[in-house]
Design an enzyme around this catalytic site. Structure first.
Site, mmCIF file in Angstrom:
data_model
loop_
_atom_site.group_PDB
_atom_site.id
_atom_site.type_symbol
_atom_site.label_atom_id
_atom_site.label_comp_id
_atom_site.label_asym_id
_atom_site.label_seq_id
_atom_site.Cartn_x
_atom_site.Cartn_y
_atom_site.Cartn_z
ATOM 1 N N ASP A 250 -9.156 -51.341 -43.581
ATOM 2 C CA ASP A 250 -10.039 -51.397 -44.647
ATOM 3 C C ASP A 250 -10.588 -53.128 -44.259
ATOM 4 O OD1 ASP A 250 -9.405 -49.176 -45.981
ATOM 5 O OD2 ASP A 250 -8.253 -50.134 -47.429
ATOM 6 N N ASP B 265 -6.342 -52.755 -37.926
ATOM 7 C CA ASP B 265 -6.398 -52.722 -39.518
ATOM 8 C C ASP B 265 -7.447 -51.678 -39.811
ATOM 9 O OD1 ASP B 265 -5.789 -53.422 -42.210
ATOM 10 O OD2 ASP B 265 -7.997 -54.699 -41.831
#
Length: 222
Positions: free
Chosen positions: A19, A17
């Site tokens: 952010d 991932d």
């Protein structure tokens, strides 16, 4: 939690991932939503609390049900694009070292954001960009659906059982788990439900992630 056993002889892959995992964008997200709320005459703190729990279109339905959601989304995207150009971003400690140590073709980014923003943020922080990026435009079903992580694995030529997902959010954790992958959580004070291992920071996970890629990661939890 107990880590999933490595499959001897198989190449290992890491799916990140972005952010909250590799890049600290919390302040940026807060700033963007504040500007968006003020544009519509809304309380920024109230809007941000809704935005933390829902996707943008769901946020609009709750806070401005009488406005055209497409107009609201366009305004949000304009603010996000401006933030990528002018905002201050920081990579989490350990991100540059970790990504630089991974072999080309062994890792990917899986994000609910858009690729041009990810590239802009990576350019601002000096992080390397992989060959495979699965973004919001790549899939019809986003996290917590398994589709984004399964697509990333397919593009890498990897089986789900040979993939390690690195996440910080519940929806991403569920996405990785539904895809049948090993999922480790980072950058949270407590473990997200379902993760196989938990690390309080990305830095604390660096050596274990690299060990996973070599097929020698330990089975003890944290």
């Amino acid at each position: 939690m107990i880590g999933e056993p490595a499959r001897p002889g198989a190449r290992k892959y890491v799916l990140f991932d972005v952010d909250g995992t590799l890049i600290d964008a919390v302040a940026n997200q807060h700033r963007v939503w504040r500007a968006w709320a003020e544009r519509y005459g809304l309380d920024p703190d109230d809007v941000y609390q809704v935005a933390l729990r829902t996707r943008p279109m769901e946020t609009f339905a709750q806070v401005v049900p009488d406005r055209d959601p497409r107009e609201c989304l366009a305004a949000l995207h304009d603010l996000e694009d401006e933030d990528v150009r002018s905002g201050v971003y920081a990579a989490f400690d350990g991100a540059s070292e970790l990504l630089g140590a991974l072999a080309p073709g062994s890792w990917a980014l899986v994000t609910s954001n858009y690729e041009h923003r990810v590239r802009g943020r990576f350019a601002r922080t000096g992080l390397p960009v992989p060959d495979v990026i699965v973004d919001a435009a790549s899939v019809e079903e986003g996290k917590p659906s398994p589709v984004p992580y399964l697509l990333a694995a397919k593009r890498l030529g990897a089986g789900p059982e040979d993939c390690l997902v690195i996440e910080d959010a519940p929806s991403g954790v569920q996405s990785g788990l539904h895809a049948g992958m090993t999922v480790w959580g980072v950058n949270t004070s407590v473990a997200v439900d379902g993760v196989h291992r938990h690390f309080g920071s990305l830095r604390a996970a660096v050596l274990d992630i690299l060990a996973f890629t070599s097929g020698t990661h330990p089975s003890h939890g944290r």
